[in-house]
Write a protein that holds these residues in place. Structure first.
Motif, mmCIF file in Angstrom:
data_model
loop_
_atom_site.group_PDB
_atom_site.id
_atom_site.type_symbol
_atom_site.label_atom_id
_atom_site.label_comp_id
_atom_site.label_asym_id
_atom_site.label_seq_id
_atom_site.Cartn_x
_atom_site.Cartn_y
_atom_site.Cartn_z
ATOM 1 N N LEU A 210 0.838 -1.205 0.000
ATOM 2 C CA LEU A 210 0.000 0.000 0.000
ATOM 3 C C LEU A 210 0.869 1.250 0.000
ATOM 4 O O LEU A 210 0.615 2.194 -0.762
ATOM 5 N N ARG A 211 1.901 1.272 0.839
ATOM 6 C CA ARG A 211 2.789 2.437 0.890
ATOM 7 C C ARG A 211 3.549 2.614 -0.414
ATOM 8 O O ARG A 211 3.782 3.742 -0.868
ATOM 9 N N ALA A 212 3.933 1.495 -1.052
ATOM 10 C CA ALA A 212 4.634 1.579 -2.331
ATOM 11 C C ALA A 212 3.730 2.171 -3.407
ATOM 12 O O ALA A 212 4.173 3.008 -4.213
ATOM 13 N N TYR A 213 2.466 1.759 -3.413
ATOM 14 C CA TYR A 213 1.509 2.317 -4.376
ATOM 15 C C TYR A 213 1.323 3.813 -4.128
ATOM 16 O O TYR A 213 1.317 4.618 -5.081
ATOM 17 N N ALA A 214 1.178 4.181 -2.877
ATOM 18 C CA ALA A 214 0.995 5.595 -2.546
ATOM 19 C C ALA A 214 2.203 6.416 -2.987
ATOM 20 O O ALA A 214 2.051 7.501 -3.571
ATOM 21 N N LEU A 233 -11.305 2.567 -5.119
ATOM 22 C CA LEU A 233 -10.080 1.954 -5.613
ATOM 23 C C LEU A 233 -10.144 0.475 -5.280
ATOM 24 O O LEU A 233 -10.569 0.099 -4.182
ATOM 25 N N THR A 234 -9.753 -0.361 -6.222
ATOM 26 C CA THR A 234 -9.821 -1.802 -5.993
ATOM 27 C C THR A 234 -8.494 -2.322 -5.432
ATOM 28 O O THR A 234 -7.423 -1.774 -5.725
ATOM 29 N N PRO A 235 -8.556 -3.396 -4.653
ATOM 30 C CA PRO A 235 -7.310 -3.996 -4.172
ATOM 31 C C PRO A 235 -6.394 -4.417 -5.321
ATOM 32 O O PRO A 235 -5.174 -4.303 -5.227
ATOM 33 N N GLN A 236 -6.992 -4.869 -6.411
ATOM 34 C CA GLN A 236 -6.189 -5.327 -7.552
ATOM 35 C C GLN A 236 -5.363 -4.181 -8.155
ATOM 36 O O GLN A 236 -4.231 -4.391 -8.582
ATOM 37 N N ALA A 237 -5.924 -2.975 -8.145
ATOM 38 C CA ALA A 237 -5.190 -1.842 -8.676
ATOM 39 C C ALA A 237 -3.967 -1.524 -7.824
ATOM 40 O O ALA A 237 -2.903 -1.184 -8.342
ATOM 41 N N VAL A 238 -4.126 -1.650 -6.515
ATOM 42 C CA VAL A 238 -3.011 -1.372 -5.608
ATOM 43 C C VAL A 238 -1.967 -2.470 -5.675
ATOM 44 O O VAL A 238 -0.762 -2.215 -5.602
ATOM 45 N N LEU A 239 -2.415 -3.694 -5.845
ATOM 46 C CA LEU A 239 -1.509 -4.839 -5.838
ATOM 47 C C LEU A 239 -0.811 -5.078 -7.167
ATOM 48 O O LEU A 239 0.181 -5.811 -7.235
ATOM 49 N N ALA A 240 -1.308 -4.465 -8.241
ATOM 50 C CA ALA A 240 -0.710 -4.661 -9.552
ATOM 51 C C ALA A 240 0.723 -4.163 -9.579
ATOM 52 O O ALA A 240 1.040 -3.145 -8.948
ATOM 53 N N PRO A 241 1.620 -4.846 -10.280
ATOM 54 C CA PRO A 241 3.021 -4.373 -10.372
ATOM 55 C C PRO A 241 3.086 -2.973 -10.948
ATOM 56 O O PRO A 241 2.303 -2.603 -11.828
ATOM 57 N N ALA A 242 3.997 -2.171 -10.413
ATOM 58 C CA ALA A 242 4.162 -0.812 -10.918
ATOM 59 C C ALA A 242 4.656 -0.852 -12.364
ATOM 60 O O ALA A 242 5.483 -1.694 -12.713
ATOM 61 N N PRO A 243 4.132 0.036 -13.224
ATOM 62 C CA PRO A 243 4.577 0.035 -14.629
ATOM 63 C C PRO A 243 6.037 0.455 -14.725
ATOM 64 O O PRO A 243 6.531 1.193 -13.892
#
Length: 243
Positions: A210-214, A233-243
């Motif tokens: 979560l902190r990495a996504y933020a 916001l969906t959990p999948q969006a947060v958990l998806a690998p960063a582009p």
């Protein structure tokens, strides 16, 4: 980076109250991380007083710390409780020597793998608002230098957290702002639980993701948590690998 540079960077990071991705919980998270990085302690946590004067966990470096803090709050016993009530630092270099003082907390801390505990009160304008808790896996005494550093870090973070909004701080605002930080922690914990369930992982790993996504999206972790809980916001969006 030498120790002097690391200490300087720690104080700079704790006074960063204007960045878009910083909030009170982020500052407290930085505090506990710096406390571990700059001393011989293995884990750290911060407890804040709620509107009823009861301590609640606000930030920890590892999940076991929060368990020990929860039991301190429930039993009203332990180094954090004593530091908060007395306004003085509490040191237990060897917890086995303090079983009579804390008959419930000591066995729990030892079972969690901690053999030493040191706590410092968090104070602002003469008012106790919480406590900083340091734990070590082996019997460990704090040097006078480290104790002074921890007190300075705690004081800096306390001021930053309570003046984060940039508005003048009045005496009755102190409880309001600590309560707001604790309320944000509740939302953050719910969001972390959602991510942990979705990814079949641990709360610790879910919190890091979560902190990495933020950070990647230049958002506050508490805002990301709020969006998750409100289903924006969906959990999948947060958990998806960063582009």
């Amino acid at each position: 980076m030498n120790r002097e540079q690391a200490i300087t960077e720690a104080f700079v990071s704790l006074t960063d109250t204007v960045a878009d991705d910083v909030d009170p919980l982020t500052l407290l998270r930085r505090l506990v991380d710096h406390c571990v990085e700059l001393t011989d302690m293995d884990a750290a946590g911060v407890m804040l007083a709620n509107a009823r004067g009861r301590l609640q966990s606000a930030a920890v470096t590892e999940e076991r710390v929060e368990i020990t803090e929860m039991f301190q709050a429930q039993t009203d016993e332990g180094p954090c409780i004593d530091a908060y009530n007395s306004g003085e630092a509490v040191h237990a270099d060897d917890l086995t020597a303090h079983e009579d003082r804390w008959p419930v907390f000591t066995p729990l801390a030892l079972a969690a793998g901690y053999s030493a505990a040191h706590s410092f009160p968090l104070r602002l304008r003469g008012q106790n608002i919480g406590a900083l808790n340091l734990l070590a896996r082996t019997s460990t005494a704090l040097t006078a230098e480290d104790a002074g550093l921890l007190e300075a870090l705690a004081a800096t973070a306390t001021t930053a957290v309570l003046t984060w909004s940039g508005e003048p701080l009045r005496e009755y605002d102190i409880v309001t702002r600590t309560q707001a930080a604790l309320s944000s922690k509740v939302v953050l914990d719910i969001a972390v639980g959602m991510l942990a369930a979705a990814a079949a992982t641990t709360p610790g790993d879910a919190g890091r993701r979560l902190r990495a996504y933020a950070a990647a999206h230049h958002q506050r972790p508490t805002d990301v948590a709020d969006a998750l809980v409100r289903r924006r916001l969906t959990p999948q969006a947060v958990l998806a690998p960063a582009p």
